[in-house]
Design a protein around this motif. Sequence first.
Motif, PDB file in Angstrom:
ATOM      1  N   UNK A 158       0.834  -1.206   0.000  1.00 27.16           N
ATOM      2  CA  UNK A 158       0.000   0.000   0.000  1.00 27.16           C
ATOM      3  C   UNK A 158       0.866   1.252   0.000  1.00 27.16           C
ATOM      4  N   UNK A 159       1.863   1.268   0.867  1.00 29.73           N
ATOM      5  CA  UNK A 159       2.752   2.430   0.948  1.00 29.73           C
ATOM      6  C   UNK A 159       3.619   2.549  -0.305  1.00 29.73           C
ATOM      7  N   UNK A 160       4.118   1.405  -0.798  1.00 29.04           N
ATOM      8  CA  UNK A 160       4.947   1.421  -2.009  1.00 29.04           C
ATOM      9  C   UNK A 160       4.136   1.896  -3.206  1.00 29.04           C
ATOM     10  N   UNK A 161       2.904   1.377  -3.346  1.00 31.19           N
ATOM     11  CA  UNK A 161       2.071   1.769  -4.486  1.00 31.19           C
ATOM     12  C   UNK A 161       1.704   3.243  -4.415  1.00 31.19           C
ATOM     13  N   UNK A 162       1.397   3.723  -3.197  1.00 32.94           N
ATOM     14  CA  UNK A 162       1.057   5.136  -3.069  1.00 32.94           C
ATOM     15  C   UNK A 162       2.203   6.045  -3.485  1.00 32.94           C
ATOM     16  N   UNK A 163       3.413   5.712  -3.021  1.00 32.37           N
ATOM     17  CA  UNK A 163       4.586   6.523  -3.370  1.00 32.37           C
ATOM     18  C   UNK A 163       4.993   6.293  -4.828  1.00 32.37           C
ATOM     19  N   UNK A 164       4.896   5.027  -5.279  1.00 34.02           N
ATOM     20  CA  UNK A 164       5.277   4.718  -6.661  1.00 34.02           C
ATOM     21  C   UNK A 164       4.396   5.403  -7.676  1.00 34.02           C
ATOM     22  N   UNK A 165       3.099   5.459  -7.394  1.00 32.69           N
ATOM     23  CA  UNK A 165       2.176   6.145  -8.302  1.00 32.69           C
ATOM     24  C   UNK A 165       2.481   7.635  -8.367  1.00 32.69           C
ATOM     25  N   UNK A 166       2.916   8.213  -7.229  1.00 25.91           N
ATOM     26  CA  UNK A 166       3.286   9.632  -7.230  1.00 25.91           C
ATOM     27  C   UNK A 166       4.542   9.860  -8.067  1.00 25.91           C
ATOM     28  N   UNK A 167       5.510   8.961  -7.942  1.00 28.71           N
ATOM     29  CA  UNK A 167       6.732   9.080  -8.738  1.00 28.71           C
ATOM     30  C   UNK A 167       6.408   8.934 -10.223  1.00 28.71           C
ATOM     31  N   UNK A 173      -1.048   3.612 -15.614  1.00 32.63           N
ATOM     32  CA  UNK A 173       0.064   2.843 -16.167  1.00 32.63           C
ATOM     33  C   UNK A 173       0.836   2.126 -15.072  1.00 32.63           C
ATOM     34  N   UNK A 174       1.039   2.819 -13.958  1.00 32.78           N
ATOM     35  CA  UNK A 174       1.790   2.221 -12.849  1.00 32.78           C
ATOM     36  C   UNK A 174       1.092   0.952 -12.358  1.00 32.78           C
ATOM     37  N   UNK A 175      -0.195   1.041 -12.100  1.00 35.58           N
ATOM     38  CA  UNK A 175      -0.936  -0.111 -11.591  1.00 35.58           C
ATOM     39  C   UNK A 175      -0.949  -1.245 -12.615  1.00 35.58           C
ATOM     40  N   UNK A 176      -1.061  -0.911 -13.886  1.00 31.02           N
ATOM     41  CA  UNK A 176      -1.068  -1.944 -14.926  1.00 31.02           C
ATOM     42  C   UNK A 176       0.234  -2.743 -14.911  1.00 31.02           C
ATOM     43  N   UNK A 177       1.369  -2.048 -14.786  1.00 32.72           N
ATOM     44  CA  UNK A 177       2.650  -2.749 -14.757  1.00 32.72           C
ATOM     45  C   UNK A 177       2.844  -3.517 -13.456  1.00 32.72           C
ATOM     46  N   UNK A 178       2.260  -3.022 -12.365  1.00 35.13           N
ATOM     47  CA  UNK A 178       2.298  -3.781 -11.113  1.00 35.13           C
ATOM     48  C   UNK A 178       1.515  -5.078 -11.267  1.00 35.13           C
ATOM     49  N   UNK A 179       0.376  -5.023 -11.979  1.00 35.46           N
ATOM     50  CA  UNK A 179      -0.392  -6.234 -12.255  1.00 35.46           C
ATOM     51  C   UNK A 179       0.474  -7.249 -13.001  1.00 35.46           C
ATOM     52  N   UNK A 180       1.207  -6.774 -14.011  1.00 37.80           N
ATOM     53  CA  UNK A 180       2.056  -7.675 -14.795  1.00 37.80           C
ATOM     54  C   UNK A 180       3.153  -8.265 -13.919  1.00 37.80           C
TER      55      UNK A 180
END
Length: 278
Positions: A158-167, A173-180
Amino acid sequence: MSLAVLLAVLGAAFLHASWNAIIKIGPSKVGAMVILSVAEVPIGLAVAMTRPLPAAEVWPWVLAAGCCHFAYKSFLTFAYEHGDLSRVYPIARGAAPMLVALVGAATLTDAVSAGQYAGIAVLGAGILLMARGVFTSGEERRLLPFALGSALATACYTMIDGLGARVSGDAVAYVAWVFVADGLMFGLGMLLWRGPGLLRVGPRAWVMGALACVASYGAYAISIWAMTVAPIAVVAALRETSILFAVLIGWLAFGERMTRDKAMAAGLIVAGVVLTRI
């Protein structure tokens, strides 16, 4: 929030509890989760191909998120091998926002209100009551470390995705690649660990795994859409009604025991989550 958005978010909560129930149904929880993960890859790629490639600094966040999702799925799967849906899901789902709030208060710049600290206390009480039920009801105690491990992994991603999406600057696109990344890591990792026999299952198992993946993606997509048209904190709090849906599904569909303490613990967990999100 309009009635349509309210019903959509409640539907998303039901979908989230439902895909967990689907994983619980099958004879092989690991196999079902692997099939779900395999189905995630084409979904993620289909979305990712519609967006520009992320910048180089985004990929470490994607890989870190994939590793955390691997841990989350592993712990959750093993928890379901040892415990009921109505016991595992509230602990795993409820402890995660408590951990995020506690760690975030020390490591992030986001302010934590008095109400949120009250929510953490209520959450903790609900989780302790739910965990106590494992011992008083004579259930398999090994579910607890796995459920809590799932919660810890959820808090991390949760924390990584929140910060990663901001970066990234492009959450879709970020979530799509996380799914992959998530699908590939868990699918390949479990196949190497448990062997290709995990995929030698009947058509019903593939259908159930694919349905779980569709429910998972639907729950996420509806929630993200709702956050674009309604207050994020309200949507996030409403999503946690999935805990109550999971308890009801376990009781009504799987015949799991519904005690007064379990119902009270589930209510406390939902109340605590709501307090931490508003």
